[in-house]
Each structure stands twice: as C-alpha cells, then as structure tokens.
Enzyme design. Sequence first.
Site, PDB file in Angstrom:
ATOM      1  N   ARG A  53      26.006 -71.932   5.016  1.00  0.00           N
ATOM      2  CA  ARG A  53      26.725 -71.924   3.737  1.00  0.00           C
ATOM      3  C   ARG A  53      27.816 -72.974   3.832  1.00  0.00           C
ATOM      4  O   ARG A  53      27.989 -73.611   4.866  1.00  0.00           O
ATOM      5  CB  ARG A  53      27.227 -70.527   3.343  1.00  0.00           C
ATOM      6  CG  ARG A  53      27.493 -69.532   4.420  1.00  0.00           C
ATOM      7  CD  ARG A  53      28.680 -69.826   5.272  1.00  0.00           C
ATOM      8  NE  ARG A  53      29.839 -70.138   4.456  1.00  0.00           N
ATOM      9  CZ  ARG A  53      30.828 -70.903   4.835  1.00  0.00           C
ATOM     10  NH1 ARG A  53      30.833 -71.452   6.044  1.00  0.00           N
ATOM     11  NH2 ARG A  53      31.856 -71.160   4.068  1.00  0.00           N
ATOM     12  N   GLY A  54      28.547 -73.154   2.714  1.00  0.00           N
ATOM     13  CA  GLY A  54      29.490 -74.267   2.648  1.00  0.00           C
ATOM     14  C   GLY A  54      28.767 -75.457   2.029  1.00  0.00           C
ATOM     15  O   GLY A  54      27.644 -75.791   2.444  1.00  0.00           O
ATOM     16  N   ALA A  55      29.418 -76.077   1.041  1.00  0.00           N
ATOM     17  CA  ALA A  55      28.725 -77.089   0.239  1.00  0.00           C
ATOM     18  C   ALA A  55      28.068 -78.208   1.069  1.00  0.00           C
ATOM     19  O   ALA A  55      26.873 -78.480   0.906  1.00  0.00           O
ATOM     20  CB  ALA A  55      29.699 -77.656  -0.787  1.00  0.00           C
ATOM     21  N   ARG A  90      20.654 -72.190  -4.263  1.00  0.00           N
ATOM     22  CA  ARG A  90      22.010 -71.746  -4.672  1.00  0.00           C
ATOM     23  C   ARG A  90      22.498 -72.712  -5.761  1.00  0.00           C
ATOM     24  O   ARG A  90      22.333 -73.924  -5.617  1.00  0.00           O
ATOM     25  CB  ARG A  90      22.990 -71.747  -3.488  1.00  0.00           C
ATOM     26  CG  ARG A  90      22.831 -70.531  -2.584  1.00  0.00           C
ATOM     27  CD  ARG A  90      23.955 -70.432  -1.570  1.00  0.00           C
ATOM     28  NE  ARG A  90      25.164 -69.854  -2.138  1.00  0.00           N
ATOM     29  CZ  ARG A  90      26.330 -69.792  -1.485  1.00  0.00           C
ATOM     30  NH1 ARG A  90      26.423 -70.268  -0.255  1.00  0.00           N
ATOM     31  NH2 ARG A  90      27.396 -69.258  -2.040  1.00  0.00           N
ATOM     32  N   GLN A 201      34.404 -64.774   4.454  1.00  0.00           N
ATOM     33  CA  GLN A 201      34.230 -66.023   5.210  1.00  0.00           C
ATOM     34  C   GLN A 201      35.517 -66.439   5.922  1.00  0.00           C
ATOM     35  O   GLN A 201      35.471 -67.106   6.948  1.00  0.00           O
ATOM     36  CB  GLN A 201      33.795 -67.165   4.271  1.00  0.00           C
ATOM     37  CG  GLN A 201      32.388 -67.040   3.739  1.00  0.00           C
ATOM     38  CD  GLN A 201      32.363 -66.389   2.375  1.00  0.00           C
ATOM     39  OE1 GLN A 201      33.174 -65.513   2.068  1.00  0.00           O
ATOM     40  NE2 GLN A 201      31.440 -66.805   1.542  1.00  0.00           N
ATOM     41  N   ASP A 242      33.162 -76.741  -3.901  1.00  0.00           N
ATOM     42  CA  ASP A 242      31.713 -76.846  -4.051  1.00  0.00           C
ATOM     43  C   ASP A 242      31.311 -77.870  -5.091  1.00  0.00           C
ATOM     44  O   ASP A 242      30.174 -78.340  -5.107  1.00  0.00           O
ATOM     45  CB  ASP A 242      31.133 -75.484  -4.431  1.00  0.00           C
ATOM     46  CG  ASP A 242      31.066 -74.599  -3.206  1.00  0.00           C
ATOM     47  OD1 ASP A 242      32.136 -74.147  -2.759  1.00  0.00           O
ATOM     48  OD2 ASP A 242      29.960 -74.425  -2.666  1.00  0.00           O
ATOM     49  N   ASN A 252      35.589 -73.720  -6.491  1.00  0.00           N
ATOM     50  CA  ASN A 252      35.566 -73.265  -5.092  1.00  0.00           C
ATOM     51  C   ASN A 252      35.437 -71.746  -5.081  1.00  0.00           C
ATOM     52  O   ASN A 252      35.401 -71.091  -6.130  1.00  0.00           O
ATOM     53  CB  ASN A 252      36.837 -73.733  -4.358  1.00  0.00           C
ATOM     54  CG  ASN A 252      36.746 -73.518  -2.865  1.00  0.00           C
ATOM     55  OD1 ASN A 252      35.751 -73.881  -2.246  1.00  0.00           O
ATOM     56  ND2 ASN A 252      37.763 -72.922  -2.255  1.00  0.00           N
ATOM     57  N   LYS A 253      35.388 -71.201  -3.904  1.00  0.00           N
ATOM     58  CA  LYS A 253      35.189 -69.761  -3.697  1.00  0.00           C
ATOM     59  C   LYS A 253      36.099 -68.919  -4.609  1.00  0.00           C
ATOM     60  O   LYS A 253      37.269 -69.259  -4.808  1.00  0.00           O
ATOM     61  CB  LYS A 253      35.452 -69.445  -2.224  1.00  0.00           C
ATOM     62  CG  LYS A 253      35.294 -68.015  -1.810  1.00  0.00           C
ATOM     63  CD  LYS A 253      33.947 -67.412  -2.166  1.00  0.00           C
ATOM     64  CE  LYS A 253      32.769 -68.195  -1.619  1.00  0.00           C
ATOM     65  NZ  LYS A 253      31.480 -67.797  -2.225  1.00  0.00           N
TER      66      LYS A 253
HETATM   67  O1  MRU Z   1      29.742 -69.108  -0.594  1.00  0.00           O
HETATM   68  P1  MRU Z   1      30.098 -70.107   0.462  1.00  0.00           P
HETATM   69  O2  MRU Z   1      30.525 -69.506   1.749  1.00  0.00           O
HETATM   70  O3  MRU Z   1      29.026 -71.157   0.626  1.00  0.00           O
HETATM   71  O4  MRU Z   1      31.378 -70.826  -0.154  1.00  0.00           O
HETATM   72  C1  MRU Z   1      31.975 -71.870   0.549  1.00  0.00           C
HETATM   73  C2  MRU Z   1      33.177 -72.402  -0.120  1.00  0.00           C
HETATM   74  O5  MRU Z   1      33.600 -71.969  -1.154  1.00  0.00           O
HETATM   75  C3  MRU Z   1      33.802 -73.594   0.541  1.00  0.00           C
HETATM   76  O6  MRU Z   1      35.178 -73.629   0.314  1.00  0.00           O
HETATM   77  C4  MRU Z   1      33.172 -74.865  -0.022  1.00  0.00           C
HETATM   78  O7  MRU Z   1      31.780 -74.799   0.019  1.00  0.00           O
HETATM   79  C5  MRU Z   1      33.622 -76.052   0.719  1.00  0.00           C
HETATM   80  S1  MRU Z   1      32.926 -76.137   2.314  1.00  0.00           S
HETATM   81  C6  MRU Z   1      33.472 -77.492   3.107  1.00  0.00           C
END
Ligand code: MRU
Length: 358
Positions: A53-55, A90, A201, A242, A252-253
């Site tokens: 996970r993470g963009a 996603r 996370q 993201d 973002n999250k």
């Molecule tokens: O749902 P996730 O864990 O994929 O969400 C991740 C985030 O919101 C991060 O802040 C974002 O992807 C940046 S990662 C460098």
Amino acid sequence: MKINGTPYRTIWPTSDNAAVEIIDQTRLPHVFATLRLDTMRDAERAIKDMQVRGAPLIGVTAAYGVALAMRELASDAALANACKVLLAARPTAVNLRWGVEKMRVLLAPLPEDERVAAAWKEAARIADEDVAINAAIGRHGSDIIRAIHQKKGGTVNVLTHCNAGWLATVDWGTALAPIYTAFDAGIPLHVWVDETRPRNQGASLTAWELGQHGVPHTVIVDNAGGHLMQHGMVDMAIVGCDRVTARGDVCNKIGTYLKALAAHDNGVPFYVALPTPTIDWTLQDGVKEIPIEERAAEEVTHIAGLCDDGQVRTVQVTPQGSRAANYGFDVTPARLVSGLITERGVVKADSGAMRVLK
Ligand code: MRU
C-alpha cells in the site's frame, strides 16, 4: 532501509525475473514476512488486500503486475486485460494509473516476443526511479527541518499521519524521507505518529519503521494532534498523498484534512511530500473530482492486535448490528498546505507555482 541490519526494498524481482517478492505489510509490526507474487492476479490481490500500500508502491507493484502478465501471455489482449484489472485494484492513488500507463505505452508498440524482457526492465527502472525521487524529497524536506531547528534551537517535533515512509514506496518514503535525512544528519527530532484508524498504518507501520531506524517517536490517537498543536508541541506536520490536483488540492489518508485545519488554526506549517507522478494534471477541484475509496466496514468494526499468548487476533469493537462507514481518504484544500515537497524542490500549492513541475 535496514531491517535488523539487512538492507531491504519493499518490492524486488526474483533473480530469474520469474516472480516478484514483497514485504507483507498486513502482518507488520508483529511478524516480518515476505511474500512471492507469481501472477498478475497475485499483484492485483496484493494491492487490493493492502499487502502493499502507499501510492508510489502501489504504482510500482502494478508495473510489476503488467510484467507478470506478460510472462503468462504477451498478446495485445493480455496486455489490455492486465492494465484494466490492475487499474481497478484501488481507485485513489494516481500513481497506479501512472505506473500502468508507463508500461502500456512502452509495451503496446513492441512485437510480442520482445515484451517480456522490456516489461521487466521498465518495471525495475520505475522502481529505481522511485528510490531516487524519494532520496531527493528527503534532501529538500530536511532543509525545512534544519531551518526550524536552527531557529528554535532544540528538538524539532514533527507530526505525521498514516504511513508515507519507506514501506509506502520502494525505499526512503515521501513524508518520512526528510525525517530520515535530517535524523541521519544529526538534527535532533521527534515524531508524533497518528495511529491512523481504521487500519492503523501509523501505529503499526510508521512506528515500526521509525523504530527500526532509531528515530524517537510517540504514537498518538488520531484526535490528539489539535491538542498538541494548541500547546506548542508540534513544530511542523509532514504527510504524504495519493493524488494532488493541478491547483494543489491534496488527497491523502482519511483524517489528513482535520490535521491541516488544526495546523492552520495554530500557525503550524503543514507540508505535503510527493513524487511528481502523484500530481494528476487532469484535475483541479480535489473535493469534487477525486474518487474516494470506500473499504469494507469490518476495518472499522474490528481491530487486530497481539495477544498475551503471542498470537495476533482480530476482535470486534462495535456493538453487533451497528453500521460502519469506511471512507479511505479525504481532500485537503490547497489553501491549508504550506508547501509541496517534491524531488524538484519545495513548491507552493497553487497552479501558478506548480507549473514548474509539469
Ligand atoms: O491506504 P494506504 O495505506 O495505501 O494509504 C496511504 C496513504 O495515505 C499515504 O499517505 C500515501 O499513499 C502516500 S505514501 C508515500
């Protein structure tokens, strides 16, 4: 980054380019386990189930997913199908579209017998590029931390939300790259880690990474940030993202927006770290235009953790029958963002200033 002294990336091809290995992030922090992805469907599942996970890491995994598909069958139909399946894994991180598109544009004009080798080479190149980009973000962002340290004279307290560390990328991270770079340069700092419900996370991944690197940190509940800011206990916030629109709105999250509001109200600088592939130049108004992922209600109603007997178990925290909604992301308007920390430098979050990043 190192785990118990051994350098790791979050994703890497096997030596014969037959498969890809990842760190299974659903098992951290209690179990460190790697997982082998043999097929494009394995890559799709790893993204959907958030084993990765993470963009940026989602984008790189999707690129390797296309390479895995080409190993199975390198026809035009197989390429189109792989791109379609992976794109749907996603919705929010634009890096997924970016990674898949890079692969499609490179592979589509090639003869079928050249596609496999070209796909693995390109996926590896995208992964290496991510590492270089994040190292540059680290350098630019650490200048901001250093400036705060010089002005303040003591430990710099940085708040972060979710995990935008090396686990969310191939290496270094985005929001955490400036923290690692500043820490390695000897600048005293401490990180407030938002736990980041529902999937935690922050509590499970960011805290684990920072601990592995020896960075002082404290986990807080998501609602504590405003209180800390009111009491002068936060010098700056850095988050990842993201998707960023052409005018600087930041997706973002879930919960990022509330932190940005609190930071604004308390005069705390609020920075967003991103690789430029996270900018979606086709969008302007993030609130209206960015699709927000809604995930399973069970992520809210249930929580997993380590029990006294050493087993990881999941328990229910809500009453039987209560409904739960699970919005994965929110959008912070550009006006609340102090600056975008990119691999090309720190830029104001507005369409005029961002043009240099195109
Ligand atoms: O749902 P996730 O864990 O994929 O969400 C991740 C985030 O919101 C991060 O802040 C974002 O992807 C940046 S990662 C460098």
